[in-house]
Design an enzyme around this catalytic site. Sequence first.
Site, short mmCIF file in Angstrom:
data_model
loop_
_atom_site.label_atom_id
_atom_site.label_comp_id
_atom_site.label_asym_id
_atom_site.label_seq_id
_atom_site.Cartn_x
_atom_site.Cartn_y
_atom_site.Cartn_z
N GLU A 129 0.97 -1.22 0.00
CA GLU A 129 -0.05 -0.06 -0.05
C GLU A 129 1.06 1.14 -0.19
OE1 GLU A 129 -2.52 -0.93 3.20
OE2 GLU A 129 -3.41 -2.26 2.14
N HIS A 130 2.18 1.17 0.17
CA HIS A 130 2.93 2.33 0.46
C HIS A 130 4.47 1.69 0.13
CE1 HIS A 130 3.83 1.37 4.43
NE2 HIS A 130 2.44 0.99 4.99
N ALA A 131 5.38 2.90 -0.12
CA ALA A 131 6.90 2.20 -0.22
C ALA A 131 7.13 1.83 1.27
CB ALA A 131 7.65 3.21 -0.54
N GLY A 154 9.95 -4.11 -9.66
CA GLY A 154 11.33 -3.87 -10.47
C GLY A 154 12.34 -4.06 -9.23
N ASP A 155 13.45 -3.40 -9.86
CA ASP A 155 14.74 -3.48 -8.99
C ASP A 155 14.33 -2.87 -7.64
OD1 ASP A 155 15.99 -4.63 -11.11
OD2 ASP A 155 16.47 -2.91 -11.88
N GLY A 156 13.76 -1.70 -7.59
CA GLY A 156 13.40 -1.02 -6.40
C GLY A 156 12.67 -1.91 -5.45
N GLY A 458 18.76 1.81 -8.04
CA GLY A 458 17.25 2.68 -8.44
C GLY A 458 16.76 3.21 -7.35
N GLU A 459 17.35 3.46 -6.32
CA GLU A 459 17.08 4.26 -4.94
C GLU A 459 17.91 5.54 -4.74
OE1 GLU A 459 13.80 3.43 -3.44
OE2 GLU A 459 13.88 2.11 -5.40
N1 LIG Z 1 2.25 0.51 -2.98
C1 LIG Z 1 3.25 1.34 -3.31
N2 LIG Z 1 2.97 2.63 -3.33
C2 LIG Z 1 4.06 3.58 -3.66
N3 LIG Z 1 5.22 2.99 -3.80
C3 LIG Z 1 5.41 1.68 -3.69
C4 LIG Z 1 4.39 0.71 -3.30
N4 LIG Z 1 5.03 -0.46 -3.32
C5 LIG Z 1 6.34 -0.36 -3.41
N5 LIG Z 1 6.59 1.04 -3.66
C6 LIG Z 1 7.93 1.38 -4.07
O1 LIG Z 1 8.01 1.77 -5.41
C7 LIG Z 1 9.18 1.79 -5.77
C8 LIG Z 1 9.78 1.38 -7.14
O2 LIG Z 1 9.18 0.30 -7.34
P1 LIG Z 1 9.59 -0.98 -8.63
O3 LIG Z 1 11.12 -0.96 -8.50
O4 LIG Z 1 8.62 -2.14 -8.40
O5 LIG Z 1 9.26 -0.28 -10.05
P2 LIG Z 1 10.29 0.79 -11.03
O6 LIG Z 1 11.00 1.83 -10.08
O7 LIG Z 1 9.07 1.40 -11.95
O8 LIG Z 1 11.11 -0.32 -11.42
P3 LIG Z 1 12.84 -0.11 -11.50
O9 LIG Z 1 13.08 -0.41 -10.25
O10 LIG Z 1 13.06 -1.73 -12.37
O11 LIG Z 1 13.58 0.83 -12.46
C9 LIG Z 1 10.13 0.79 -4.68
O12 LIG Z 1 11.25 1.36 -4.20
C10 LIG Z 1 9.07 0.47 -3.77
O13 LIG Z 1 9.83 0.87 -2.37
C1 LIG Z 2 22.62 7.17 -27.42
C2 LIG Z 2 22.28 5.70 -26.69
C3 LIG Z 2 22.63 5.84 -25.46
C4 LIG Z 2 22.38 4.51 -24.80
C5 LIG Z 2 22.78 4.38 -23.44
C6 LIG Z 2 22.43 3.42 -22.79
C7 LIG Z 2 23.20 3.10 -21.45
C8 LIG Z 2 22.30 2.04 -20.52
C9 LIG Z 2 22.86 1.41 -19.48
C10 LIG Z 2 21.86 0.92 -18.47
C11 LIG Z 2 22.57 0.52 -17.19
C12 LIG Z 2 21.39 0.37 -16.49
C13 LIG Z 2 22.06 -0.27 -15.11
C14 LIG Z 2 20.99 -0.38 -13.92
C15 LIG Z 2 20.50 0.11 -12.95
C16 LIG Z 2 19.45 -0.20 -12.16
O1 LIG Z 2 19.85 -0.73 -11.00
C17 LIG Z 2 18.51 0.78 -11.95
C18 LIG Z 2 17.06 0.36 -11.17
O2 LIG Z 2 16.48 -0.25 -12.11
N1 LIG Z 2 18.04 1.54 -13.09
C19 LIG Z 2 18.25 2.76 -13.39
O3 LIG Z 2 18.79 3.52 -12.69
C20 LIG Z 2 17.84 3.25 -14.62
C21 LIG Z 2 19.13 4.04 -15.46
C22 LIG Z 2 18.60 4.07 -16.80
C23 LIG Z 2 19.60 4.54 -17.46
C24 LIG Z 2 19.39 5.36 -19.09
#
Ligand SMILES: Nc1ncnc2c1ncn2[C@@H]1O[C@H](COP(=O)(O)OP(=O)(O)OP(=O)(O)O)[C@@H](O)[C@H]1O
Ligand SMILES: CCCCCCCCCCCCC/C=C/[C@@H](O)[C@H](CO)NC(=O)CCCCC
Length: 500
Positions: A129-131, A154-156, A458-459
Amino acid sequence: MEQPPGGRLVSSLLLGPRGCEVTLEREPGLLRWRDPQPPRRGRSSGGENVVPASEIIAVEETEIDKKQCDSGKWQKMSKPHAFTESRPKQLLVYINPYGGKRQGKRIYEQKVAPLFHLASISTDVVITEHANHAKDNLFEVNIYKYDGIVCVGGDGMFSEVMHGLIGRIQKDSGIDQNNPKTPLAQCSIRIGIIPAGSTDCICYATVGIVDPETSALHIIVGDCQPLDVSSIHHNNTFLKYSVSLLGYGFYGDILRDSEKKRWMGPARYDFSGFKTFLSHQYYEGTVSFQPAKGTVGSPRDKESCRTGCRICRQTKQLEEQQKNYGLEHKEVEDEWKVIKGKFLAINAVNMSCACPRSPKGLSPAAHLADGSADLILVRKCSRFNFLRYLVRHTNQDDQFDFPFVDVYRVKRFQFMSKQLEDNESDIKDVGKKRFGQFCSDHPACCCNLANSTWNCDGETLDSSAVEVKVRCQLVKLFARGIENYKDETAYNSSSNELLS
Ligand SMILES: Nc1ncnc2c1ncn2[C@@H]1O[C@H](COP(=O)(O)OP(=O)(O)OP(=O)(O)O)[C@@H](O)[C@H]1O
Ligand SMILES: CCCCCCCCCCCCC/C=C/[C@@H](O)[C@H](CO)NC(=O)CCCCC
Ligand SMILES: [Ca+2]
């Protein structure tokens, strides 16, 4: 099934209206059958199908011959599903309904839950329901009744679950996470990732594909992939853990900007990426690190980390030998290398960070479980050169082959921004006044003293100084690493997907 001599069980199998002979070899436990239809042209396997028994999800009887049943020859089995010891029976599932394209709940209900049901896995599902909901919850529930924790997001979201699990295990073991020198207790409860995020780099780099069904199958068959985790501290205070990217400068700035644009979904990274590229901001500071001595590989290797990786195995063996000889603290005395400079990016990666955007990742030869991270330093260079560097993440050329890029395999590193270094030395220099973000000695020279932020899986993490230590194989995933295809008969040749 009949059992002819030689440890082979033979029976007939109905595939639609056609029958064929199916054999089960006791060693190495393979189920084989030939397609009832003649093999298609160009198919090297000659129509033969091979499935390891350990990868059969469930067996169901559709119809039983009444006569045979009554004769006592046949006995109806309860639905058999546990083909190996390592399969999970009870899972705790956290779903982030807002990750990525906000499809987490739908993906779980439509693609994953039916497979878990088929495999007779019972689940407790929490829709967050929340982060921090999942993280906090992991400190409250009885985690020990579960065989695994699954995160849908996702990664977060993975990071949140991992922090909850590691934190809980340390708490239960009486370990203080704030002490950067304390060895941490390993987590034996595995984590499964059902990808439903924006980058999904942890899933891609540990499975080889971003596909919820494939990840669900890895959970069901009970695969196990150990994973290195970096702990991040400052002034004896624990800040965060990281498994994929810990990046300052370019990736930190992209993240800081993109967090304000979450409403854009995954496209926010393209928008903020372009904007950050144009800003071409560099950061001054000092990086100190201890090169990894006990690992077998190097970041410039041509060989990548794959299923059953030799380098990860050997490094772990070496670490255990050191422990047996009481040498595990020897690294404290190892020499530190110090680099001062102006950096566009400082990236520490525990794994390749491959993702659909960059299929070979930030460090193609980084290892999932070798107890080390690759530290990539991108020094100040022209915009054009930085673009060349970025483009090489998307093609086959070597992204480390530039005079302004250095890469080191490390076990520990530290970073301190120049601003903080100057502040610390100014504390002694009482009379000196600071001029905001600009150099106090030459207010007109516009020396760049601004701080970036860290992108920690990603955080965002704001700290102008960090102390990072890689913890070898601290957590385990329901995955098996990226597979090399040698046996086309067992796997679908066009993807990494498991046959079900
Ligand atoms: N119900 C919620 N409402 C708001 N935020 C949430 C909820 N549940 C989890 N989160 C937070 O959302 C954040 C991002 O989530 P998530 O990693 O799933 O997606 P994303 O950021 O789109 O993907 P990625 O991390 O792959 O880029 C996480 O840090 C998590 O703590
Ligand atoms: C002209 C073409 C140039 C293209 C360059 C492409 C380079 C892409 C490299 C991608 C590296 C991803 C590293 C991953 C990081 C994850 O832990 C993090 C959480 O999901 N994602 C981002 O921070 C999201 C980061 C997004 C970066 C774009
Ligand atoms: Ca590693």
